[in-house]
Write an enzyme that holds these catalytic residues in place. Structure first.
Site, PDB file in Angstrom:
ATOM      1  N   TYR A 140       0.854  -1.186   0.000  1.00  0.00           N
ATOM      2  CA  TYR A 140       0.000   0.000   0.000  1.00  0.00           C
ATOM      3  C   TYR A 140       0.895   1.242   0.000  1.00  0.00           C
ATOM      4  O   TYR A 140       1.900   1.279  -0.690  1.00  0.00           O
ATOM      5  CB  TYR A 140      -0.996  -0.055   1.165  1.00  0.00           C
ATOM      6  CG  TYR A 140      -2.251   0.721   0.861  1.00  0.00           C
ATOM      7  CD1 TYR A 140      -3.083   0.355  -0.194  1.00  0.00           C
ATOM      8  CD2 TYR A 140      -2.605   1.840   1.594  1.00  0.00           C
ATOM      9  CE1 TYR A 140      -4.223   1.073  -0.514  1.00  0.00           C
ATOM     10  CE2 TYR A 140      -3.750   2.563   1.294  1.00  0.00           C
ATOM     11  CZ  TYR A 140      -4.547   2.174   0.237  1.00  0.00           C
ATOM     12  OH  TYR A 140      -5.670   2.887  -0.072  1.00  0.00           O
ATOM     13  N   ARG A 193      -9.452  10.960  -7.370  1.00  0.00           N
ATOM     14  CA  ARG A 193      -8.598  11.587  -6.369  1.00  0.00           C
ATOM     15  C   ARG A 193      -7.779  10.507  -5.672  1.00  0.00           C
ATOM     16  O   ARG A 193      -8.029  10.147  -4.534  1.00  0.00           O
ATOM     17  CB  ARG A 193      -9.460  12.350  -5.360  1.00  0.00           C
ATOM     18  CG  ARG A 193      -8.715  13.389  -4.547  1.00  0.00           C
ATOM     19  CD  ARG A 193      -8.997  13.260  -3.059  1.00  0.00           C
ATOM     20  NE  ARG A 193      -8.451  12.040  -2.490  1.00  0.00           N
ATOM     21  CZ  ARG A 193      -8.451  11.749  -1.192  1.00  0.00           C
ATOM     22  NH1 ARG A 193      -8.997  12.566  -0.345  1.00  0.00           N
ATOM     23  NH2 ARG A 193      -7.933  10.621  -0.751  1.00  0.00           N
ATOM     24  N   LYS A 211      -5.956  -2.094  -0.907  1.00  0.00           N
ATOM     25  CA  LYS A 211      -6.768  -1.978   0.308  1.00  0.00           C
ATOM     26  C   LYS A 211      -7.346  -3.317   0.713  1.00  0.00           C
ATOM     27  O   LYS A 211      -7.344  -3.683   1.903  1.00  0.00           O
ATOM     28  CB  LYS A 211      -7.883  -0.958   0.071  1.00  0.00           C
ATOM     29  CG  LYS A 211      -8.722  -0.657   1.305  1.00  0.00           C
ATOM     30  CD  LYS A 211      -7.962   0.188   2.309  1.00  0.00           C
ATOM     31  CE  LYS A 211      -7.813   1.616   1.876  1.00  0.00           C
ATOM     32  NZ  LYS A 211      -7.245   2.492   2.922  1.00  0.00           N
ATOM     33  N   GLU A 283     -13.783   4.662  -2.132  1.00  0.00           N
ATOM     34  CA  GLU A 283     -12.362   4.955  -1.928  1.00  0.00           C
ATOM     35  C   GLU A 283     -11.871   5.956  -2.971  1.00  0.00           C
ATOM     36  O   GLU A 283     -12.020   5.748  -4.183  1.00  0.00           O
ATOM     37  CB  GLU A 283     -11.550   3.660  -2.040  1.00  0.00           C
ATOM     38  CG  GLU A 283     -10.077   3.807  -1.731  1.00  0.00           C
ATOM     39  CD  GLU A 283      -9.794   3.911  -0.246  1.00  0.00           C
ATOM     40  OE1 GLU A 283      -8.821   4.593   0.114  1.00  0.00           O
ATOM     41  OE2 GLU A 283     -10.529   3.313   0.549  1.00  0.00           O
ATOM     42  N   ASP A 284     -11.293   7.049  -2.501  1.00  0.00           N
ATOM     43  CA  ASP A 284     -10.622   8.031  -3.362  1.00  0.00           C
ATOM     44  C   ASP A 284     -11.527   8.616  -4.449  1.00  0.00           C
ATOM     45  O   ASP A 284     -11.110   8.785  -5.603  1.00  0.00           O
ATOM     46  CB  ASP A 284      -9.365   7.416  -3.979  1.00  0.00           C
ATOM     47  CG  ASP A 284      -8.245   7.271  -2.950  1.00  0.00           C
ATOM     48  OD1 ASP A 284      -8.469   7.663  -1.789  1.00  0.00           O
ATOM     49  OD2 ASP A 284      -7.169   6.769  -3.295  1.00  0.00           O
ATOM     50  N   ASP A 306     -14.049   5.639   3.181  1.00  0.00           N
ATOM     51  CA  ASP A 306     -12.816   5.506   3.944  1.00  0.00           C
ATOM     52  C   ASP A 306     -12.165   6.855   4.195  1.00  0.00           C
ATOM     53  O   ASP A 306     -11.655   7.117   5.286  1.00  0.00           O
ATOM     54  CB  ASP A 306     -11.856   4.588   3.183  1.00  0.00           C
ATOM     55  CG  ASP A 306     -10.622   4.246   3.991  1.00  0.00           C
ATOM     56  OD1 ASP A 306     -10.750   4.036   5.202  1.00  0.00           O
ATOM     57  OD2 ASP A 306      -9.527   4.186   3.411  1.00  0.00           O
ATOM     58  N   ASP A 307     -12.192   7.720   3.198  1.00  0.00           N
ATOM     59  CA  ASP A 307     -11.517   9.009   3.326  1.00  0.00           C
ATOM     60  C   ASP A 307     -12.230   9.937   4.305  1.00  0.00           C
ATOM     61  O   ASP A 307     -11.586  10.727   4.994  1.00  0.00           O
ATOM     62  CB  ASP A 307     -11.416   9.677   1.951  1.00  0.00           C
ATOM     63  CG  ASP A 307     -10.754   8.760   0.941  1.00  0.00           C
ATOM     64  OD1 ASP A 307      -9.557   8.493   1.094  1.00  0.00           O
ATOM     65  OD2 ASP A 307     -11.433   8.290   0.012  1.00  0.00           O
ATOM     66  N   ASN A 448      -0.534  11.527   1.630  1.00  0.00           N
ATOM     67  CA  ASN A 448       0.232  10.489   0.961  1.00  0.00           C
ATOM     68  C   ASN A 448       0.311  10.761  -0.532  1.00  0.00           C
ATOM     69  O   ASN A 448      -0.546  11.473  -1.065  1.00  0.00           O
ATOM     70  CB  ASN A 448      -0.439   9.126   1.167  1.00  0.00           C
ATOM     71  CG  ASN A 448      -0.058   8.515   2.491  1.00  0.00           C
ATOM     72  OD1 ASN A 448       1.084   8.559   2.903  1.00  0.00           O
ATOM     73  ND2 ASN A 448      -1.040   7.953   3.154  1.00  0.00           N
TER      74      ASN A 448
END
Length: 494
Positions: A140, A193, A211, A283-284, A306-307, A448
Protein backbone atom coordinates in the site's frame (compact mmCIF):
# COMPACT_ATOMS: atom_id res chain seq x y z
CA UNK A 1 -4.02 -16.19 11.55
CA UNK A 2 -0.60 -17.81 11.19
CA UNK A 3 -1.91 -21.27 12.07
CA UNK A 4 -4.70 -20.87 9.54
CA UNK A 5 -2.32 -20.14 6.71
CA UNK A 6 0.10 -22.84 7.80
CA UNK A 7 -2.79 -25.26 7.59
CA UNK A 8 -3.72 -23.96 4.14
CA UNK A 9 -0.15 -24.39 3.08
CA UNK A 10 -0.24 -28.08 3.96
CA UNK A 11 -3.69 -29.09 2.82
CA UNK A 12 -6.92 -27.88 1.32
CA UNK A 13 -10.05 -29.97 1.15
CA UNK A 14 -10.72 -28.94 -2.42
CA UNK A 15 -7.35 -30.40 -3.35
CA UNK A 16 -8.31 -33.73 -1.81
CA UNK A 17 -11.16 -33.84 -4.30
CA UNK A 18 -11.01 -36.38 -7.12
CA UNK A 19 -12.23 -34.67 -10.30
CA UNK A 20 -12.89 -37.99 -12.04
CA UNK A 21 -15.39 -39.26 -9.50
CA UNK A 22 -16.92 -35.95 -8.49
CA UNK A 23 -20.49 -34.87 -9.09
CA UNK A 24 -19.59 -31.25 -9.77
CA UNK A 25 -23.17 -30.27 -10.51
CA UNK A 26 -24.17 -31.14 -6.95
CA UNK A 27 -21.83 -28.56 -5.45
CA UNK A 28 -18.49 -28.87 -3.74
CA UNK A 29 -17.41 -27.66 -0.34
CA UNK A 30 -14.50 -25.25 -0.44
CA UNK A 31 -11.68 -24.98 2.08
CA UNK A 32 -13.89 -22.87 4.37
CA UNK A 33 -16.69 -25.45 4.39
CA UNK A 34 -18.93 -23.28 2.25
CA UNK A 35 -21.02 -24.48 -0.64
CA UNK A 36 -19.61 -22.74 -3.71
CA UNK A 37 -21.86 -24.30 -6.32
CA UNK A 38 -25.62 -24.76 -6.20
CA UNK A 39 -28.43 -26.08 -8.32
CA UNK A 40 -28.62 -22.88 -10.34
CA UNK A 41 -25.02 -23.12 -11.49
CA UNK A 42 -26.04 -24.52 -14.87
CA UNK A 43 -27.81 -21.27 -15.74
CA UNK A 44 -25.40 -18.77 -14.20
CA UNK A 45 -21.81 -17.82 -15.01
CA UNK A 46 -20.65 -19.34 -11.70
CA UNK A 47 -20.25 -22.87 -13.01
CA UNK A 48 -17.80 -24.52 -10.64
CA UNK A 49 -15.01 -26.68 -11.93
CA UNK A 50 -12.24 -28.32 -9.95
CA UNK A 51 -8.85 -27.61 -11.45
CA UNK A 52 -6.34 -30.40 -11.86
CA UNK A 53 -3.03 -30.90 -13.57
CA UNK A 54 -1.66 -28.02 -15.58
CA UNK A 55 -4.65 -25.76 -14.92
CA UNK A 56 -4.34 -26.25 -11.17
CA UNK A 57 -0.81 -24.83 -11.24
CA UNK A 58 -2.23 -21.70 -12.86
CA UNK A 59 -5.07 -21.24 -10.39
CA UNK A 60 -3.72 -18.75 -7.79
CA UNK A 61 -6.43 -19.64 -5.28
CA UNK A 62 -5.33 -23.27 -4.98
CA UNK A 63 -1.83 -23.45 -6.45
CA UNK A 64 0.83 -24.35 -3.88
CA UNK A 65 3.78 -24.77 -6.23
CA UNK A 66 6.43 -27.07 -4.82
CA UNK A 67 4.43 -27.41 -1.59
CA UNK A 68 2.18 -30.05 -3.21
CA UNK A 69 2.84 -33.37 -1.47
CA UNK A 70 3.64 -36.62 -3.26
CA UNK A 71 0.07 -37.81 -2.69
CA UNK A 72 -1.41 -34.59 -4.05
CA UNK A 73 0.79 -34.79 -7.13
CA UNK A 74 -0.63 -38.22 -7.89
CA UNK A 75 -4.22 -37.30 -7.09
CA UNK A 76 -4.24 -34.11 -9.14
CA UNK A 77 -2.21 -35.21 -12.17
CA UNK A 78 0.80 -33.09 -11.34
CA UNK A 79 3.48 -35.71 -11.95
CA UNK A 80 6.06 -34.31 -14.33
CA UNK A 81 4.57 -30.83 -14.20
CA UNK A 82 6.69 -29.93 -11.16
CA UNK A 83 10.34 -30.61 -10.32
CA UNK A 84 10.66 -33.72 -8.11
CA UNK A 85 11.55 -31.84 -4.92
CA UNK A 86 8.89 -30.83 -2.40
CA UNK A 87 9.23 -27.55 -0.55
CA UNK A 88 7.38 -26.46 2.59
CA UNK A 89 5.50 -23.19 2.68
CA UNK A 90 7.98 -21.91 5.26
CA UNK A 91 10.90 -22.55 2.91
CA UNK A 92 9.03 -20.94 0.03
CA UNK A 93 8.45 -17.89 2.21
CA UNK A 94 12.13 -17.69 3.16
CA UNK A 95 13.22 -17.88 -0.48
CA UNK A 96 10.76 -15.22 -1.63
CA UNK A 97 11.65 -12.77 1.12
CA UNK A 98 15.32 -13.20 0.22
CA UNK A 99 14.46 -12.46 -3.40
CA UNK A 100 12.29 -9.42 -2.60
CA UNK A 101 15.00 -7.94 -0.40
CA UNK A 102 17.42 -8.03 -3.33
CA UNK A 103 15.39 -5.36 -5.14
CA UNK A 104 16.52 -1.80 -4.47
CA UNK A 105 13.53 -0.08 -6.09
CA UNK A 106 10.19 -0.28 -4.16
CA UNK A 107 8.18 -0.56 -7.39
CA UNK A 108 10.14 -3.69 -8.29
CA UNK A 109 9.17 -5.18 -4.95
CA UNK A 110 5.55 -4.21 -5.62
CA UNK A 111 5.62 -5.96 -8.98
CA UNK A 112 7.22 -9.07 -7.48
CA UNK A 113 4.50 -9.26 -4.81
CA UNK A 114 1.77 -8.69 -7.40
CA UNK A 115 3.16 -11.53 -9.49
CA UNK A 116 3.15 -13.78 -6.42
CA UNK A 117 -0.46 -12.87 -5.61
CA UNK A 118 -1.44 -13.78 -9.17
CA UNK A 119 0.41 -17.09 -8.96
CA UNK A 120 0.07 -18.38 -5.39
CA UNK A 121 -2.48 -16.48 -3.33
CA UNK A 122 -2.04 -18.31 -0.03
CA UNK A 123 1.74 -17.86 -0.10
CA UNK A 124 1.28 -14.15 -0.85
CA UNK A 125 -0.87 -13.67 2.25
CA UNK A 126 1.37 -15.81 4.42
CA UNK A 127 4.28 -13.63 3.34
CA UNK A 128 2.35 -10.42 4.01
CA UNK A 129 1.06 -11.52 7.41
CA UNK A 130 4.46 -12.67 8.66
CA UNK A 131 6.30 -9.58 7.35
CA UNK A 132 3.60 -6.95 7.60
CA UNK A 133 5.76 -4.10 8.88
CA UNK A 134 8.28 -4.55 6.07
CA UNK A 135 5.80 -5.21 3.26
CA UNK A 136 2.91 -2.88 4.12
CA UNK A 137 4.66 0.19 2.60
CA UNK A 138 5.13 -1.87 -0.57
CA UNK A 139 1.64 -3.32 -0.90
CA UNK A 140 0.00 0.00 0.00
CA UNK A 141 1.29 3.51 0.62
CA UNK A 142 3.62 4.94 -0.39
CA UNK A 143 4.57 2.50 -3.18
CA UNK A 144 1.02 1.92 -4.42
CA UNK A 145 0.89 5.59 -5.46
CA UNK A 146 3.76 5.14 -7.90
CA UNK A 147 2.22 1.85 -9.03
CA UNK A 148 -1.03 3.64 -9.90
CA UNK A 149 0.83 6.34 -11.81
CA UNK A 150 2.59 3.66 -13.88
CA UNK A 151 -0.24 1.12 -13.83
CA UNK A 152 -0.60 0.96 -17.61
CA UNK A 153 3.07 0.22 -18.09
CA UNK A 154 3.30 -2.50 -15.42
CA UNK A 155 -0.16 -4.02 -16.10
CA UNK A 156 0.09 -7.79 -16.58
CA UNK A 157 -2.99 -9.60 -15.38
CA UNK A 158 -6.32 -7.96 -14.44
CA UNK A 159 -7.35 -7.98 -10.80
CA UNK A 160 -10.90 -7.01 -9.87
CA UNK A 161 -13.67 -5.68 -12.10
CA UNK A 162 -13.54 -2.71 -14.46
CA UNK A 163 -16.96 -1.12 -15.02
CA UNK A 164 -16.82 1.63 -17.62
CA UNK A 165 -19.38 3.71 -19.49
CA UNK A 166 -19.25 0.99 -22.15
CA UNK A 167 -21.02 -1.30 -19.68
CA UNK A 168 -23.84 1.13 -18.92
CA UNK A 169 -27.09 -0.86 -18.96
CA UNK A 170 -25.18 -4.12 -18.44
CA UNK A 171 -23.59 -3.65 -15.01
CA UNK A 172 -25.39 -6.63 -13.47
CA UNK A 173 -24.09 -8.84 -16.27
CA UNK A 174 -20.56 -7.59 -15.59
CA UNK A 175 -20.87 -8.41 -11.88
CA UNK A 176 -21.99 -11.91 -12.79
CA UNK A 177 -18.76 -12.36 -14.74
CA UNK A 178 -16.86 -12.32 -11.45
CA UNK A 179 -16.19 -15.96 -10.50
CA UNK A 180 -16.93 -15.65 -6.76
CA UNK A 181 -20.56 -15.71 -5.64
CA UNK A 182 -20.07 -14.94 -1.96
CA UNK A 183 -18.66 -11.42 -1.85
CA UNK A 184 -18.69 -9.64 1.51
CA UNK A 185 -16.60 -6.51 0.86
CA UNK A 186 -16.33 -4.30 -2.23
CA UNK A 187 -13.82 -1.47 -2.42
CA UNK A 188 -14.73 0.83 -5.32
CA UNK A 189 -13.07 3.92 -6.76
CA UNK A 190 -13.61 6.12 -9.78
CA UNK A 191 -9.95 7.14 -9.74
CA UNK A 192 -10.56 10.88 -9.54
CA UNK A 193 -8.60 11.59 -6.37
CA UNK A 194 -5.99 8.87 -5.86
CA UNK A 195 -4.06 9.60 -2.66
CA UNK A 196 -2.56 13.06 -3.16
CA UNK A 197 -1.82 12.37 -6.82
CA UNK A 198 -5.06 13.56 -8.37
CA UNK A 199 -7.03 12.06 -11.27
CA UNK A 200 -5.50 8.75 -12.35
CA UNK A 201 -8.64 7.42 -14.02
CA UNK A 202 -8.74 3.68 -14.59
CA UNK A 203 -5.23 3.30 -13.18
CA UNK A 204 -6.62 3.93 -9.70
CA UNK A 205 -7.38 0.18 -9.54
CA UNK A 206 -4.18 -0.27 -7.54
CA UNK A 207 -5.92 1.31 -4.55
CA UNK A 208 -8.89 -1.13 -4.20
CA UNK A 209 -6.57 -4.08 -4.85
CA UNK A 210 -4.09 -2.92 -2.22
CA UNK A 211 -6.77 -1.98 0.31
CA UNK A 212 -8.43 -5.39 0.08
CA UNK A 213 -5.09 -7.13 0.52
CA UNK A 214 -5.05 -5.40 3.91
CA UNK A 215 -8.59 -6.57 4.65
CA UNK A 216 -7.27 -10.13 4.39
CA UNK A 217 -3.82 -9.74 5.93
CA UNK A 218 -4.86 -7.50 8.82
CA UNK A 219 -8.59 -8.13 9.12
CA UNK A 220 -8.83 -11.84 8.37
CA UNK A 221 -11.40 -11.50 5.56
CA UNK A 222 -10.91 -14.37 3.13
CA UNK A 223 -9.59 -13.22 -0.27
CA UNK A 224 -12.46 -14.76 -2.24
CA UNK A 225 -14.93 -12.56 -0.29
CA UNK A 226 -13.19 -9.36 -1.45
CA UNK A 227 -13.91 -7.61 -4.74
CA UNK A 228 -11.95 -4.57 -6.01
CA UNK A 229 -13.84 -2.45 -8.55
CA UNK A 230 -12.96 0.58 -10.64
CA UNK A 231 -15.69 2.73 -12.18
CA UNK A 232 -14.17 4.20 -15.35
CA UNK A 233 -15.89 7.36 -16.57
CA UNK A 234 -12.80 8.82 -18.22
CA UNK A 235 -10.06 11.06 -16.87
CA UNK A 236 -9.14 14.73 -17.02
CA UNK A 237 -5.47 13.84 -16.74
CA UNK A 238 -4.07 14.99 -20.08
CA UNK A 239 -0.81 13.09 -19.59
CA UNK A 240 -2.68 9.80 -19.21
CA UNK A 241 -4.95 10.48 -22.18
CA UNK A 242 -1.83 10.93 -24.31
CA UNK A 243 -0.05 7.89 -22.83
CA UNK A 244 -0.01 5.03 -25.34
CA UNK A 245 0.00 2.52 -22.47
CA UNK A 246 -3.05 3.96 -20.65
CA UNK A 247 -5.59 1.17 -20.05
CA UNK A 248 -8.76 3.19 -19.47
CA UNK A 249 -11.32 5.11 -21.52
CA UNK A 250 -9.64 7.82 -23.58
CA UNK A 251 -12.08 10.62 -22.93
CA UNK A 252 -12.65 13.50 -20.55
CA UNK A 253 -14.29 12.55 -17.28
CA UNK A 254 -18.08 12.26 -17.50
CA UNK A 255 -20.10 14.20 -14.91
CA UNK A 256 -23.70 15.07 -14.14
CA UNK A 257 -26.64 12.81 -14.93
CA UNK A 258 -24.69 10.25 -16.95
CA UNK A 259 -22.27 9.75 -14.05
CA UNK A 260 -25.08 9.57 -11.49
CA UNK A 261 -27.05 7.07 -13.59
CA UNK A 262 -24.05 4.75 -13.89
CA UNK A 263 -23.46 4.87 -10.12
CA UNK A 264 -27.17 4.24 -9.50
CA UNK A 265 -27.09 1.22 -11.76
CA UNK A 266 -23.93 -0.05 -10.08
CA UNK A 267 -25.30 0.29 -6.55
CA UNK A 268 -28.57 -1.39 -7.50
CA UNK A 269 -26.75 -4.24 -9.28
CA UNK A 270 -24.46 -4.84 -6.31
CA UNK A 271 -27.39 -5.25 -3.95
CA UNK A 272 -29.24 -7.47 -6.42
CA UNK A 273 -26.21 -9.68 -7.02
CA UNK A 274 -24.67 -9.92 -3.55
CA UNK A 275 -27.49 -9.04 -1.19
CA UNK A 276 -28.06 -6.22 1.29
CA UNK A 277 -25.23 -7.24 3.64
CA UNK A 278 -22.37 -6.64 1.22
CA UNK A 279 -20.17 -3.77 2.42
CA UNK A 280 -19.36 -1.13 -0.19
CA UNK A 281 -16.39 1.04 0.63
CA UNK A 282 -16.05 4.24 -1.41
CA UNK A 283 -12.36 4.96 -1.93
CA UNK A 284 -10.62 8.03 -3.36
CA UNK A 285 -13.62 9.76 -4.91
CA UNK A 286 -13.26 13.53 -5.37
CA UNK A 287 -14.91 15.77 -2.78
CA UNK A 288 -17.80 16.85 -4.97
CA UNK A 289 -18.88 13.21 -5.39
CA UNK A 290 -17.72 11.64 -2.13
CA UNK A 291 -20.03 13.50 0.24
CA UNK A 292 -22.97 13.27 -2.13
CA UNK A 293 -22.61 9.50 -2.70
CA UNK A 294 -22.26 8.77 1.00
CA UNK A 295 -25.35 10.80 1.84
CA UNK A 296 -27.34 9.33 -1.06
CA UNK A 297 -26.72 5.64 -0.32
CA UNK A 298 -26.09 5.45 3.42
CA UNK A 299 -29.77 4.70 4.15
CA UNK A 300 -30.27 2.08 1.43
CA UNK A 301 -26.92 0.27 1.33
CA UNK A 302 -24.21 -0.83 3.75
CA UNK A 303 -21.63 1.80 2.78
CA UNK A 304 -18.87 3.90 4.20
CA UNK A 305 -16.31 6.30 2.80
CA UNK A 306 -12.82 5.51 3.94
CA UNK A 307 -11.52 9.01 3.33
CA UNK A 308 -14.32 10.70 5.26
CA UNK A 309 -15.08 8.15 7.99
CA UNK A 310 -12.28 5.57 8.13
CA UNK A 311 -9.50 8.14 8.24
CA UNK A 312 -11.36 10.12 10.90
CA UNK A 313 -11.74 7.12 13.21
CA UNK A 314 -8.05 6.22 13.11
CA UNK A 315 -6.82 9.80 13.44
CA UNK A 316 -9.10 10.40 16.43
CA UNK A 317 -7.68 7.25 18.04
CA UNK A 318 -4.17 8.56 17.35
CA UNK A 319 -4.94 11.96 18.88
CA UNK A 320 -6.50 10.39 21.97
CA UNK A 321 -3.44 8.14 22.39
CA UNK A 322 -1.11 11.14 21.99
CA UNK A 323 -2.86 12.96 24.84
CA UNK A 324 -0.96 10.69 27.23
CA UNK A 325 2.22 12.43 26.03
CA UNK A 326 0.86 15.90 25.38
CA UNK A 327 -1.43 16.10 28.40
CA UNK A 328 -4.91 17.50 28.88
CA UNK A 329 -8.28 16.25 27.70
CA UNK A 330 -9.52 16.42 24.12
CA UNK A 331 -11.76 19.40 24.92
CA UNK A 332 -8.81 21.42 26.25
CA UNK A 333 -7.01 21.39 22.90
CA UNK A 334 -7.36 23.63 19.88
CA UNK A 335 -7.10 22.11 16.41
CA UNK A 336 -5.96 23.66 13.14
CA UNK A 337 -6.25 21.73 9.87
CA UNK A 338 -4.49 22.41 6.60
CA UNK A 339 -6.88 20.86 4.10
CA UNK A 340 -10.67 21.02 4.16
CA UNK A 341 -11.61 18.16 1.88
CA UNK A 342 -13.02 14.72 2.69
CA UNK A 343 -10.29 13.78 5.14
CA UNK A 344 -9.98 17.14 6.89
CA UNK A 345 -13.68 17.76 7.42
CA UNK A 346 -14.28 14.10 8.29
CA UNK A 347 -11.62 14.10 10.99
CA UNK A 348 -12.76 17.48 12.29
CA UNK A 349 -16.38 16.37 12.60
CA UNK A 350 -15.51 13.19 14.48
CA UNK A 351 -13.29 15.11 16.91
CA UNK A 352 -16.13 17.60 17.48
CA UNK A 353 -18.58 14.74 18.07
CA UNK A 354 -16.22 13.07 20.54
CA UNK A 355 -15.74 16.31 22.50
CA UNK A 356 -19.51 16.82 22.46
CA UNK A 357 -20.06 13.32 23.80
CA UNK A 358 -17.47 13.67 26.58
CA UNK A 359 -18.50 17.16 27.69
CA UNK A 360 -22.24 16.92 26.92
CA UNK A 361 -21.89 20.14 24.91
CA UNK A 362 -23.77 20.72 21.65
CA UNK A 363 -21.63 19.82 18.66
CA UNK A 364 -22.24 23.28 17.22
CA UNK A 365 -20.22 24.61 20.17
CA UNK A 366 -17.45 22.00 20.10
CA UNK A 367 -16.81 22.72 16.41
CA UNK A 368 -15.57 26.16 17.48
CA UNK A 369 -12.42 24.53 18.88
CA UNK A 370 -11.54 23.38 15.37
CA UNK A 371 -10.32 25.62 12.54
CA UNK A 372 -9.66 24.71 8.93
CA UNK A 373 -7.46 26.28 6.26
CA UNK A 374 -8.13 25.55 2.60
CA UNK A 375 -6.47 26.81 -0.59
CA UNK A 376 -7.99 30.27 -0.06
CA UNK A 377 -6.99 30.61 3.59
CA UNK A 378 -8.72 30.30 6.93
CA UNK A 379 -12.36 29.27 6.65
CA UNK A 380 -14.32 32.10 8.27
CA UNK A 381 -17.92 33.27 8.34
CA UNK A 382 -17.37 36.05 5.78
CA UNK A 383 -16.62 33.34 3.18
CA UNK A 384 -19.74 31.31 3.94
CA UNK A 385 -21.67 32.17 0.77
CA UNK A 386 -18.87 30.88 -1.46
CA UNK A 387 -18.09 27.71 0.51
CA UNK A 388 -19.06 24.17 -0.44
CA UNK A 389 -21.76 22.73 1.82
CA UNK A 390 -19.44 20.41 3.76
CA UNK A 391 -17.15 23.33 4.70
CA UNK A 392 -19.85 25.63 6.05
CA UNK A 393 -19.99 24.21 9.62
CA UNK A 394 -16.35 25.30 10.04
CA UNK A 395 -16.84 28.93 9.02
CA UNK A 396 -16.27 30.64 12.39
CA UNK A 397 -16.19 34.32 13.25
CA UNK A 398 -12.69 35.67 12.56
CA UNK A 399 -11.00 38.15 10.30
CA UNK A 400 -9.86 36.64 6.97
CA UNK A 401 -6.38 35.11 6.87
CA UNK A 402 -4.96 33.95 3.57
CA UNK A 403 -2.04 31.72 4.62
CA UNK A 404 -1.21 28.94 7.07
CA UNK A 405 1.58 30.69 8.94
CA UNK A 406 -0.58 33.67 9.88
CA UNK A 407 -3.42 31.30 10.79
CA UNK A 408 -1.11 29.41 13.16
CA UNK A 409 -0.01 32.65 14.81
CA UNK A 410 -3.61 33.86 15.19
CA UNK A 411 -5.33 30.62 16.27
CA UNK A 412 -2.41 29.23 18.36
CA UNK A 413 -3.38 25.56 17.91
CA UNK A 414 -2.07 22.82 20.14
CA UNK A 415 -2.70 20.25 17.39
CA UNK A 416 -1.69 20.85 13.76
CA UNK A 417 -3.13 18.39 11.23
CA UNK A 418 -2.27 18.22 7.54
CA UNK A 419 -4.69 16.62 5.07
CA UNK A 420 -4.01 18.88 2.12
CA UNK A 421 -2.35 16.49 -0.32
CA UNK A 422 0.32 19.16 -0.88
CA UNK A 423 3.87 18.40 0.16
CA UNK A 424 6.17 20.54 2.32
CA UNK A 425 3.45 22.95 3.42
CA UNK A 426 4.42 22.64 7.10
CA UNK A 427 7.41 24.91 6.62
CA UNK A 428 10.15 25.67 9.12
CA UNK A 429 8.37 28.91 10.03
CA UNK A 430 5.06 27.11 10.61
CA UNK A 431 6.56 24.43 12.86
CA UNK A 432 8.66 26.96 14.77
CA UNK A 433 5.53 29.06 15.30
CA UNK A 434 3.41 26.19 16.62
CA UNK A 435 6.32 25.10 18.83
CA UNK A 436 6.70 28.60 20.28
CA UNK A 437 3.47 28.32 22.28
CA UNK A 438 3.39 24.55 22.89
CA UNK A 439 5.78 22.55 25.02
CA UNK A 440 4.86 19.42 23.04
CA UNK A 441 3.08 20.34 19.81
CA UNK A 442 1.15 17.49 18.20
CA UNK A 443 1.91 17.52 14.47
CA UNK A 444 0.15 15.11 12.11
CA UNK A 445 1.30 15.22 8.48
CA UNK A 446 -1.19 12.79 6.96
CA UNK A 447 -1.03 13.27 3.20
CA UNK A 448 0.23 10.49 0.96
CA UNK A 449 2.40 9.36 -0.70
CA UNK A 450 5.62 10.45 0.99
CA UNK A 451 6.26 13.19 -1.57
CA UNK A 452 2.94 14.82 -0.62
CA UNK A 453 3.49 14.72 3.16
CA UNK A 454 3.17 18.19 4.69
CA UNK A 455 6.59 17.69 6.29
CA UNK A 456 9.01 14.88 7.01
CA UNK A 457 9.66 13.39 10.40
CA UNK A 458 13.17 14.86 10.38
CA UNK A 459 11.82 18.34 9.66
CA UNK A 460 9.22 18.10 12.45
CA UNK A 461 11.73 16.98 15.07
CA UNK A 462 14.53 19.31 13.97
CA UNK A 463 12.44 22.47 13.62
CA UNK A 464 10.64 21.84 16.93
CA UNK A 465 13.99 21.12 18.63
CA UNK A 466 12.88 17.58 19.41
CA UNK A 467 9.69 18.59 21.20
CA UNK A 468 7.07 17.62 18.60
CA UNK A 469 4.88 14.56 18.90
CA UNK A 470 4.81 13.54 15.25
CA UNK A 471 2.85 11.05 13.15
CA UNK A 472 2.34 10.77 9.42
CA UNK A 473 0.33 8.99 6.78
CA UNK A 474 3.34 7.49 5.02
CA UNK A 475 6.04 5.76 7.06
CA UNK A 476 9.26 7.59 7.92
CA UNK A 477 12.47 6.15 9.30
CA UNK A 478 13.58 6.92 12.87
CA UNK A 479 15.34 10.27 13.28
CA UNK A 480 18.39 11.03 15.42
CA UNK A 481 18.44 14.54 16.84
CA UNK A 482 20.82 15.83 19.52
CA UNK A 483 21.88 12.31 20.40
CA UNK A 484 18.34 11.02 20.85
CA UNK A 485 16.47 8.70 18.46
CA UNK A 486 12.86 9.61 17.67
CA UNK A 487 10.55 6.98 16.17
CA UNK A 488 7.70 8.64 14.24
CA UNK A 489 4.22 7.18 14.39
CA UNK A 490 2.08 6.28 11.40
CA UNK A 491 -1.51 7.34 11.90
CA UNK A 492 -3.41 6.64 8.71
CA UNK A 493 -3.14 6.57 4.95
CA UNK A 494 -5.06 9.25 3.05
Amino acid sequence: MESTFNELGDKASVLDFDPKSADVGGGVEDIYGEDTATEDQLVTPWTYSVASGYSLLRDPQYNKGLAFTEKERDTHYLRGLLPPATCSQQLQEKKLMNNIRQYQVPLQKYMALTELQERNERLFYKLLIDNVEELLPIVYTPTVGEACQKFGSIFRRPQGLYISLKEKGKVLEVLKNWPERTVQVIVVTDGERILGLGDLGCQGMGIPVGKLALYTALGGVRPSACLPITIDVGTNNKQLLEDEFYIGLRQKRTTGKEYADLLDEFMSAVKQNYGEKVLIQFEDFANHNAFQLLEKYRRTHLVFNDDIQGTAAVVLAGVVAALRLVGGSLSEHKFLFLGAGEAGTGIAELIALEISKKTKTPVEETRKKIWLVDSKGLIVSSRKDSLQQFKKPWAHEHEPIDNLLDAVKAIKPTVLIGSSGVGRTFTKEVIEAVSSFNEKPLILALSNPTSQSECTAEEAYTWSKGRAIFASGSPFDPVEYNGKVYVPGQVIQI
